[in-house]
Design an enzyme around this catalytic site. Sequence first.
Site, PDB file in Angstrom:
ATOM      1  N   GLY A   1     -68.247 -21.495 -67.640  1.00 18.98           N
ATOM      2  CA  GLY A   1     -68.051 -21.056 -66.267  1.00 18.98           C
ATOM      3  C   GLY A   1     -68.532 -19.642 -66.060  1.00 18.98           C
ATOM      4  O   GLY A   1     -68.744 -18.906 -67.022  1.00 18.98           O
ATOM      5  N   PRO A   2     -68.699 -19.260 -64.793  1.00 18.00           N
ATOM      6  CA  PRO A   2     -69.189 -17.918 -64.478  1.00 18.00           C
ATOM      7  C   PRO A   2     -68.186 -16.844 -64.910  1.00 18.00           C
ATOM      8  O   PRO A   2     -67.019 -17.155 -65.176  1.00 18.00           O
ATOM      9  CB  PRO A   2     -69.349 -17.941 -62.954  1.00 18.00           C
ATOM     10  CG  PRO A   2     -68.618 -19.135 -62.470  1.00 18.00           C
ATOM     11  CD  PRO A   2     -68.492 -20.082 -63.606  1.00 18.00           C
TER      12      PRO A   2
ATOM     13  N   LYS B   1     -61.750 -17.697 -68.368  1.00 20.25           N
ATOM     14  CA  LYS B   1     -61.975 -18.425 -69.618  1.00 20.25           C
ATOM     15  C   LYS B   1     -61.171 -17.794 -70.753  1.00 20.25           C
ATOM     16  O   LYS B   1     -60.465 -18.479 -71.491  1.00 20.25           O
ATOM     17  CB  LYS B   1     -63.476 -18.427 -69.962  1.00 20.25           C
ATOM     18  CG  LYS B   1     -64.324 -19.125 -68.907  1.00 20.25           C
ATOM     19  CD  LYS B   1     -65.778 -19.196 -69.309  1.00 20.25           C
ATOM     20  CE  LYS B   1     -66.453 -17.829 -69.278  1.00 20.25           C
ATOM     21  NZ  LYS B   1     -66.467 -17.217 -67.946  1.00 20.25           N
TER      22      LYS B   1
ATOM     23  N   GLU C   1     -73.611 -31.055 -47.667  1.00 17.31           N
ATOM     24  CA  GLU C   1     -72.798 -31.876 -48.573  1.00 17.31           C
ATOM     25  C   GLU C   1     -72.111 -33.014 -47.808  1.00 17.31           C
ATOM     26  O   GLU C   1     -71.987 -34.131 -48.329  1.00 17.31           O
ATOM     27  CB  GLU C   1     -71.765 -31.031 -49.312  1.00 17.31           C
ATOM     28  CG  GLU C   1     -72.346 -29.959 -50.230  1.00 17.31           C
ATOM     29  CD  GLU C   1     -73.347 -30.495 -51.250  1.00 17.31           C
ATOM     30  OE1 GLU C   1     -73.188 -31.635 -51.713  1.00 17.31           O
ATOM     31  OE2 GLU C   1     -74.309 -29.759 -51.567  1.00 17.31           O
TER      32      GLU C   1
HETATM   33  P1  ADP Z   1     -63.708 -14.744 -68.088  1.00 12.12           P
HETATM   34  O1  ADP Z   1     -63.317 -14.753 -69.532  1.00 12.12           O
HETATM   35  O2  ADP Z   1     -63.927 -16.108 -67.526  1.00 12.12           O
HETATM   36  O3  ADP Z   1     -64.826 -13.830 -67.775  1.00 12.12           O
HETATM   37  P2  ADP Z   1     -61.176 -13.474 -67.856  1.00 12.12           P
HETATM   38  O4  ADP Z   1     -60.261 -14.473 -68.447  1.00 12.12           O
HETATM   39  O5  ADP Z   1     -61.595 -12.357 -68.737  1.00 12.12           O
HETATM   40  O6  ADP Z   1     -62.456 -14.179 -67.264  1.00 12.12           O
HETATM   41  O7  ADP Z   1     -60.512 -12.934 -66.509  1.00 12.12           O
HETATM   42  C1  ADP Z   1     -60.327 -11.559 -66.275  1.00 12.12           C
HETATM   43  C2  ADP Z   1     -59.024 -11.328 -65.545  1.00 12.12           C
HETATM   44  O8  ADP Z   1     -59.074 -11.881 -64.228  1.00 12.12           O
HETATM   45  C3  ADP Z   1     -57.846 -12.005 -66.194  1.00 12.12           C
HETATM   46  O9  ADP Z   1     -57.275 -11.195 -67.170  1.00 12.12           O
HETATM   47  C4  ADP Z   1     -56.893 -12.240 -65.032  1.00 12.12           C
HETATM   48  O10 ADP Z   1     -56.173 -11.085 -64.729  1.00 12.12           O
HETATM   49  C5  ADP Z   1     -57.853 -12.502 -63.890  1.00 12.12           C
HETATM   50  N1  ADP Z   1     -58.106 -13.946 -63.727  1.00 12.12           N
HETATM   51  C6  ADP Z   1     -59.289 -14.569 -63.870  1.00 12.12           C
HETATM   52  N2  ADP Z   1     -59.174 -15.893 -63.645  1.00 12.12           N
HETATM   53  C7  ADP Z   1     -57.870 -16.125 -63.373  1.00 12.12           C
HETATM   54  C8  ADP Z   1     -57.118 -17.308 -63.068  1.00 12.12           C
HETATM   55  N3  ADP Z   1     -57.701 -18.526 -63.003  1.00 12.12           N
HETATM   56  N4  ADP Z   1     -55.783 -17.176 -62.841  1.00 12.12           N
HETATM   57  C9  ADP Z   1     -55.198 -15.965 -62.908  1.00 12.12           C
HETATM   58  N5  ADP Z   1     -55.847 -14.827 -63.191  1.00 12.12           N
HETATM   59  C10 ADP Z   1     -57.171 -14.870 -63.417  1.00 12.12           C
HETATM   60 ZN    ZN Z   2     -78.122 -31.733 -51.728  1.00  9.95          ZN
END
Ligand code: ADP
Ligand code: ZN
Length: 599
Positions: free
Chosen positions: A196-197, A202, A418
Amino acid sequence: MFSGQHRRLALIATAGVLALGAIIYFIATTQRDSTKEIAFSDFLRLVESGGVAEVMFADQAIDATLRSGAHVMTVPPVGYVAANPTLVPDLVRRQIRIVVRHPAEPGAYNLGALALAAAFLGLVGFTLYRVTSGRIPSLENKPRLASQDTAPITFKDVAGVDEAKDEVKEIVDFLKAPERFAAIGGRIPKGVLLVGPPGTGKTLLARSMAGEAGVPFLLSSGADFVEMYAGVGASRVRKLFREASRHKSCIIFIDELDAVGRRRGGNSLSHEEREQTLNQLLVEMDGFATRQGIVVVAATNRPDILDPALLRPGRVDRQVMVGCPDLKGREAILGVHCRKVALDGTVELRAIARGTPGLSGADLANLVNEAALLAARAGREKVTTADLEAARDKVLMGVERRSLALTEAERVNCAYHEAGHAVVAALLPHADPLHKVTIIPRGRALGVTMQLPEQDRHTHTKDYLQAQIAILMGGRVAEELFMNHMTSGASNDIERATDIAQKMVCELGMSSLGPMAFRHGSEDRPFTLSEDSARRVDSEVREIVMHGYHVAHDLLGSNREAVRALAAQLLEVESLDGSEILTILQSNGAPVQNGATAG
Ligand code: ADP
Ligand code: ZN
Ligand code: MG
């Protein structure tokens, strides 16, 4: 000798630059954390306005927890605290909790500095060592173990990614009781790839898996394994898995897997080293086959560039999408982060969520912290709707610079596009049932219409293929009928429709040219179409595609209300599942022909 001297200098210089980079990176990352540095004068004003709940004197800096729940830090002028003996009584009078960190007890910052100094010395020493003896060193960095003293992160802290959570639940169950799983003889999951972005949670999800299962979480990043010195990356991989095997069960998290897991066979400078590291990773993953509960969780936003060997069964063979959140998801994420701040009773998170399309979880966490800061600056005890809206505007501005969020016109166009696909799919009897439609951008696609067959299809009927083409045309037709324009968003649809039609004519014998194979010449088959055949193939292909276009045009033209209602609802909530779509279409008089696949 002369050139050897040069190399030595160059290596030492490289080490210096690397360490400097590390320091800058360290500073940048710690500040990107939720703690924000503010001017000292602002800090005094915050104290004055009563917005501060707790201050911590830590060495040179002052960390403050605001009444809103946000954290800030500031650095007073040298000697300020000593020269202003009224400061502490003043804080006491204001009932602000005061914490003083003992200087001998190294705080997080000192630890970081210490680690950096050690790393720098190590790097220089290692460089010298390498230059002098030319042997392969075993410089390592230990896998970081997530700190145990803070409350573990659990599924409660992750919101808006329910499907992903459901998918990893099974792995959590396995980690809780690996021996039981093994006794039953179930296939033991070894690796999951979270795709994912950036900022969608993640890392957070991986951490929460460990928290839910109550197992240690070994954190590493693909970038840690990429070194310019031969063998270092591979030895770090070995160490990581050795560390893991000390635990009864645990999660090995590899962030940015693409940094090390790129397809082999490139010709970049360090590719040999990386291949060695990747091979080691594959060996280790195969190695713990029969061993206890170790699960590798990896994250990437580029699954397409990963080496296929990594994704083979028994390795990181499961992919879990962690996408940008829809309206409901954003509301839930805001809820998670607002748990930590004092929120005014009148705040409606749904409304804030509606105003933040395209924002990731990290953006939303940032938004809440900004709002808490704004409230504290203004001396308010609680975060209000106005604070949240101002913070949203600030965050959105940053996001727009990254050009992530769609403009409103693009969103509307995407919703109709869509809806066009979806309505055609629902009204054609031979199409696969609708599964889900979203207008949340993912990768290059602005929106997606997903269908799932009721059972696996091994052969396709002509009706089915024609329906596919009509569905693909539905997007473009909707743009024409409802927006009065055409956009480039349909280019992929057009390409796929043309491909299907070409197959029908040239390979499947499903046109008036009869059951014949028409091949273009290739090296091993030097047979080319006659000019006449080529012309007839072209015209057949065009006819089939245009037939699909007209089918879509008729269906959408005679069900305008249904298309409008669906597009409006998509704009509102951004994603709908199959049964929701069918309900909307039916209540707007569309003759639905097709079921929906559940959830
Ligand atoms: P990625 O690893 O996908 O880049 P992170 O897990 O590092 O994203 O997310 C960074 C911060 O953003 C997390 O520590 C949290 O505070 C917040 N965050 C991101 N996604 C969520 C989510 N789905 N629910 C709650 N908080 C989130
Ligand atoms: Zn289309
Ligand atoms: Mg991350």
